[in-house]
Scaffold this active site. Structure first.
Site, mmCIF file in Angstrom:
data_model
loop_
_atom_site.group_PDB
_atom_site.id
_atom_site.type_symbol
_atom_site.label_atom_id
_atom_site.label_comp_id
_atom_site.label_asym_id
_atom_site.label_seq_id
_atom_site.Cartn_x
_atom_site.Cartn_y
_atom_site.Cartn_z
ATOM 1 N N LYS A 109 0.863 -1.188 0.000
ATOM 2 C CA LYS A 109 0.000 0.000 0.000
ATOM 3 C C LYS A 109 0.889 1.225 0.000
ATOM 4 C CE LYS A 109 -4.494 0.872 0.357
ATOM 5 N NZ LYS A 109 -5.557 -0.072 -0.003
HETATM 6 N N1 GLU Z 1 -7.227 0.126 -3.159
HETATM 7 C C1 GLU Z 1 -8.012 -1.040 -3.438
HETATM 8 C C2 GLU Z 1 -8.049 -1.957 -2.224
HETATM 9 O O1 GLU Z 1 -7.900 -1.534 -1.102
HETATM 10 C C3 GLU Z 1 -7.582 -1.733 -4.716
HETATM 11 C C4 GLU Z 1 -6.155 -2.191 -4.760
HETATM 12 C C5 GLU Z 1 -5.698 -2.683 -6.115
HETATM 13 O O2 GLU Z 1 -6.495 -2.768 -7.039
HETATM 14 O O3 GLU Z 1 -4.515 -3.010 -6.221
HETATM 15 O O4 GLU Z 1 -8.303 -3.130 -2.331
#
Ligand code: GLU
Length: 415
Positions: A109
């Site tokens: 993240k």
């Molecule tokens: N931000 C989204 C999540 O928390 C999507 C992450 C992604 O597609 O890599 O799952």
């Protein structure tokens, strides 16, 4: 194991869930030490030249939690409260989420501590490009793939892809959630909301209920909340309360979602479309289903007892603190956990990445069909595990995920 407190940081809370499950499945200490910690964390300085010529120094983060099952994967958020601890927690959740829905990724993240509502489009672009340039040494199409999250979108991904391409050559697979015109996937924008409703539908069917008989409150009307509202309304659920950062609205007769969206487009908020409601009040609405689709930690020890919904669908990441989770369990509330309920986004991110690698675009119907297979299969596995082992759905989801990541880590020889 950390003692359970309501003021646990997000990473402490996620780690607490991990250890709870590690105890349950009897994970050995060495594997536990690997999976409870992150692989790599970087903080980068982002000097941002504002439009007025002054320079503001911002900080951004990228945390790679675990890569045993594939390249690190996860979104980037722009938020004043985004910090290293929160990004760590969200990275760990991505590891469990990708494992649970069986997409071949690890977890990561990113975040920038900033209030993007104060920035112009040109400032946002400069900040985004600088962030990508600073983290470009640790990302890659087969290394770490970014995506949208809170306050980031397809445009953000387009800037990131372009900034990375300047250094490394055209690489559409470096980010997912791109505009379709730049190699994004059809159906990606709606995917998280679509996944939320697919999982909810399964749970509602298992409970012997029908969508037409159920009312719903949704906290958050960004990408995830608004798509959940639209698709849930299509299935027949009655959406009686919604909110965004400006506040909430209530309409006992059920909202017309297209009208809500039009009002939000015109005024920037859903406020003014119904009887006014505070964001905290919304959580305590007298509804059958509550969908937190905004910030983490909104259901806490202090308000858990006042929740009236019988089912909570975690469209947001970590919206329920571990103490609140226990209170809700005692009240018999069913919680569809984040790593299951909101996994539709990263699932279609996986489809986008494969389309980029193959340089071949799928039809939207194929995207949605394949999404359905992953979501329904994951839901079925979680439900069966919970029934067989007499656990709640969160513990079941974490148990399945941790087991898969531990197996991959062992096979690679990490431990
Ligand atoms: N931000 C989204 C999540 O928390 C999507 C992450 C992604 O597609 O890599 O799952």
């Amino acid at each position: 194991m950390t003692e359970l407190r309501d003021d646990m940081t997000p990473f402490e809370a996620v780690t607490w869930y991990f250890h709870q499950v590690a105890d349950r499945i009897g994970l050995d200490d060495q594997t536990r030490a690997v999976l409870a910690s992150t692989y790599r964390e970087i903080r980068v300085q982002i000097p941002l030249r504002r439009d007025n010529g002054t320079v503001e120094t911002l900080f951004g983060y990228r945390v790679q939690h675990n890569g045993a099952r594939g390249p690190y994967k996860g979104g980037v958020r722009y938020h004043p409260h985004a910090d290293l601890d929160e990004v760590r927690a969200l990275a760990a959740l991505m590891t469990w989420k990708t494992a649970l829905v069986e997409v071949p990724f690890g977890g990561a993240k990113g975040g920038i501590t900033v209030d993007p509502s104060h920035l112009s489009a040109a400032e946002l672009e400069r900040m985004t490009r600088r962030f990508m340039a600073q983290v470009s040494y640790i990302v890659g199409v087969n290394r770490d793939i970014m995506a949208p999250d809170m306050n980031t979108n397809a445009q953000t991904m387009a800037w990131m892809m372009d900034a990375y391409g300047q250094r490394s050559g055209h690489s559409p697979g470096i980010v997912t959630g791109k505009p379709v015109a730049l190699g994004g996937s059809l159906g990606r924008e709606a995917a998280t909301g679509r996944g939320v409703v697919m999982v909810l539908d399964e749970a509602v069917r298992d409970a012997g209920k029908r969508p037409e008989d159920l009312t719903m409150a949704i906290q958050g009307f960004g990408n995830v909340g608004s798509w959940t509202a639209r698709l849930a309304a299509e299935q027949g659920y009655k959406i009686v309360a919604v909110s965004d950062v400006e506040g909430g609205v209530h309409n006992g007769g059920g909202f017309d979602i297209e009208k809500l969206l039009a009002h939000q487009r015109d005024t920037g908020s859903v406020v003014g479309t119904g009887e006014a409601l505070g964001n905290d009040e919304l959580l305590e609405s007298d509804v059958d289903i509550l969908v937190p689709a905004a910030l983490g930690g909104v259901i806490r020890e202090a308000n858990a007892d006042r929740i009236k919904a019988r089912m909570i669908v975690e469209a947001a990441n970590h919206p329920v603190t571990p103490l609140a989770d226990q209170i809700l369990a005692e009240k018999g509330v069913t919680i569809l956990p984040d790593i299951l309920a909101n996994a539709g986004g990263v699932t279609v991110s996986y489809f986008e990445w494969t389309q980029n690698i193959q340089q071949f675009q799928w039809e939207e119907r194929r995207v949605n069909d394949e999404l359905g297979k992953h979501m329904r299969s994951a839901y079925g596995q979680v439900r069966n595990y919970a029934q067989a082992n007499e656990t709640d759905l969160r513990q079941a989801a974490f148990s399945i995920a941790v087991d898969r990541v531990a197996e991959a880590a062992h096979l690679r020889g990490y431990v």
